[in-house]
Design an enzyme around this catalytic site. Structure first.
Site, PDB file in Angstrom:
ATOM      1  N   HIS A   9       0.863  -1.184   0.000  1.00  0.00           N
ATOM      2  CA  HIS A   9       0.000   0.000   0.000  1.00  0.00           C
ATOM      3  C   HIS A   9       0.896   1.229   0.000  1.00  0.00           C
ATOM      4  CE1 HIS A   9      -3.805   2.094   1.849  1.00  0.00           C
ATOM      5  NE2 HIS A   9      -3.130   2.912   1.054  1.00  0.00           N
ATOM      6  N   HIS A  11       1.449   4.809  -2.443  1.00  0.00           N
ATOM      7  CA  HIS A  11       1.118   5.684  -3.576  1.00  0.00           C
ATOM      8  C   HIS A  11       2.415   6.327  -4.048  1.00  0.00           C
ATOM      9  CE1 HIS A  11      -3.236   5.484  -2.569  1.00  0.00           C
ATOM     10  NE2 HIS A  11      -2.767   5.328  -1.343  1.00  0.00           N
ATOM     11  N   GLU A 192     -11.347   3.514   5.524  1.00  0.00           N
ATOM     12  CA  GLU A 192     -10.335   4.432   6.065  1.00  0.00           C
ATOM     13  C   GLU A 192     -11.100   5.529   6.816  1.00  0.00           C
ATOM     14  OE1 GLU A 192      -8.085   6.695   3.172  1.00  0.00           O
ATOM     15  OE2 GLU A 192      -6.466   7.156   4.606  1.00  0.00           O
ATOM     16  N   ASP A 270       1.757   3.944   2.818  1.00  0.00           N
ATOM     17  CA  ASP A 270       0.763   4.834   2.214  1.00  0.00           C
ATOM     18  C   ASP A 270       1.417   5.975   1.430  1.00  0.00           C
ATOM     19  OD1 ASP A 270      -1.846   5.358   1.553  1.00  0.00           O
ATOM     20  OD2 ASP A 270      -2.475   6.071   3.525  1.00  0.00           O
TER      21      ASP A 270
END
Ligand code: HPA
Ligand code: ZN
Length: 329
Positions: A9, A11, A192, A270
């Site tokens: 995970h 980005h 989330e 993230d």
């Protein structure tokens, strides 16, 4: 050497460090509304997901050429290798770039250039996951998918990110059907900021194989039982959850409760440039906040390879590395 692990995970646009942002701004003649990296870093104080997304999208203005995307990905992979990452499944947001006039081919070819040489340079195998922005329309996701078609050999799966509340998974039923028909893996951010019902919907309507975050699943006991029974992986991002105020403090993080409930949880970073740490930093932070012992950390690392879209020989090789890891060494 840190514990070997997969990052599932991440980005890629969230790995844009202030130093690289200013270097790319200079290279491309883009003016950032910050005097220097110090002033930019001081803007990294978020009240919720949207306040982060506003800065995250604004800074992307510096990403324009294939070289920019290749340099961004290579900088991430260099840092990830130092954090014990042996396999990385990397999200990107094509619509955030095409909306600024950057061709999807520029994004995919630039990222792929760095990913293709990653095993040799960094010892990290990679996959690319194309995310749709859920606060854009279902039509826009479909247009994006069709634009990506000539490049699908470079893409392992599709995901769903950006502003969650009010943008339920079912909005993207059709594009996920096309992705499935094209043989792509499917994941989605859910739970989330949004409710547990979005986690159910991502499973039932989109057919996802993993849930990104899934924090709020705990509000639904029946859902927790299902996630445990089906061993659906959750890609948790502890430092992100604190920075975006999904939880008050890391000591409140439900990771241990989730493990105790039999959930297949993994630890990830993230948007590490924004949230104060890369993946090993997340491992260390939860270890310290929750008092996790070495065997729990080993379980989290093993889970990351179990949950990864890996071929079986490499999965077994990496699981063996985790099993043999010496915390004292
Ligand atoms: N949540 C949703 N969308 C995102 C995130 C996130 O944490 N990071 C980048 N896009
Ligand atoms: Zn995310």
């Amino acid at each position: 050497m840190p514990l070997p692990k997969a990052e599932l995970h991440l980005h890629i646009e969230g790995t844009l460090e202030p130093e690289l942002a200013f270097a790319l701004a200079a290279r491309n003649g883009v003016t950032l509304p910050y005097a220097d990296t110090g002033e930019l870093r001081r803007a990294y104080s978020f009240s919720d997901l949207q306040s982060f997304l506003d800065l995250y999208y604004a800074l992307m203005a510096v990403l324009r050429t294939e070289d920019d995307f290749a340099d961004l990905a290579d900088a991430y992979l260099t840092r990830a290798a130092a954090q014990g990452v042996r396999h990385a499944e990397i999200f990107f947001d094509p619509q955030a770039h095409t909306a600024r006039g950057v061709e999807i081919a520029t994004v995919i070819e630039g990222l792929s250039r760095a990913l293709e040489r990653s095993e040799e340079r960094h010892g990290i195998s990679t996959r690319l996951i194309m995310c749709f922005l859920r606060d854009e329309s279902a039509e826009s996701a479909l247009v994006t998918f069709e634009a990506a078609r000539p490049h699908l050999h470079r893409i392992a799966g599709v995901g769903l990110d950006s502003a969650e509340v009010g943008n339920p998974p079912a909005k993207f039923r059709e594009v996920y059907q096309l992705a499935a028909a094209a043989g792509l893996h499917r994941v989605a951010h859910a739970g989330e900021e949004g409710p547990a019902a979005y986690v159910r919907e991502a499973l039932d309507v989109l057919g996802v194989e993993r849930i990104d975050h899934g924090l709020r699943s705990l509000e639904d006991a029946e859902l927790v039982e299902r996630l445990a029974h089906e061993q659906i992986p959750l890609t948790l991002c502890p430092l992100s959850n604190v920075r975006l105020r999904c939880i008050d403090a890391l000591t409140d993080h439900p990771l241990r409760r989730m493990l105790d409930a039999g959930l297949l949880v993994t630890v990830n970073s993230d948007d590490p440039a924004y949230f104060g740490g890369y993946v090993e930093d997340n491992f260390t932070a939860v270890r310290d906040a929750l008092g996790l012992d070495d065997e729990t950390l080993r379980l989290l690392a093993a889970n990351s390879f179990r949950a990864a879209f890996l071929d079986e020989p490499r999965r077994q090789q990496l699981l063996a590395e985790v099993a043999a890891y010496d915390f004292a060494g």
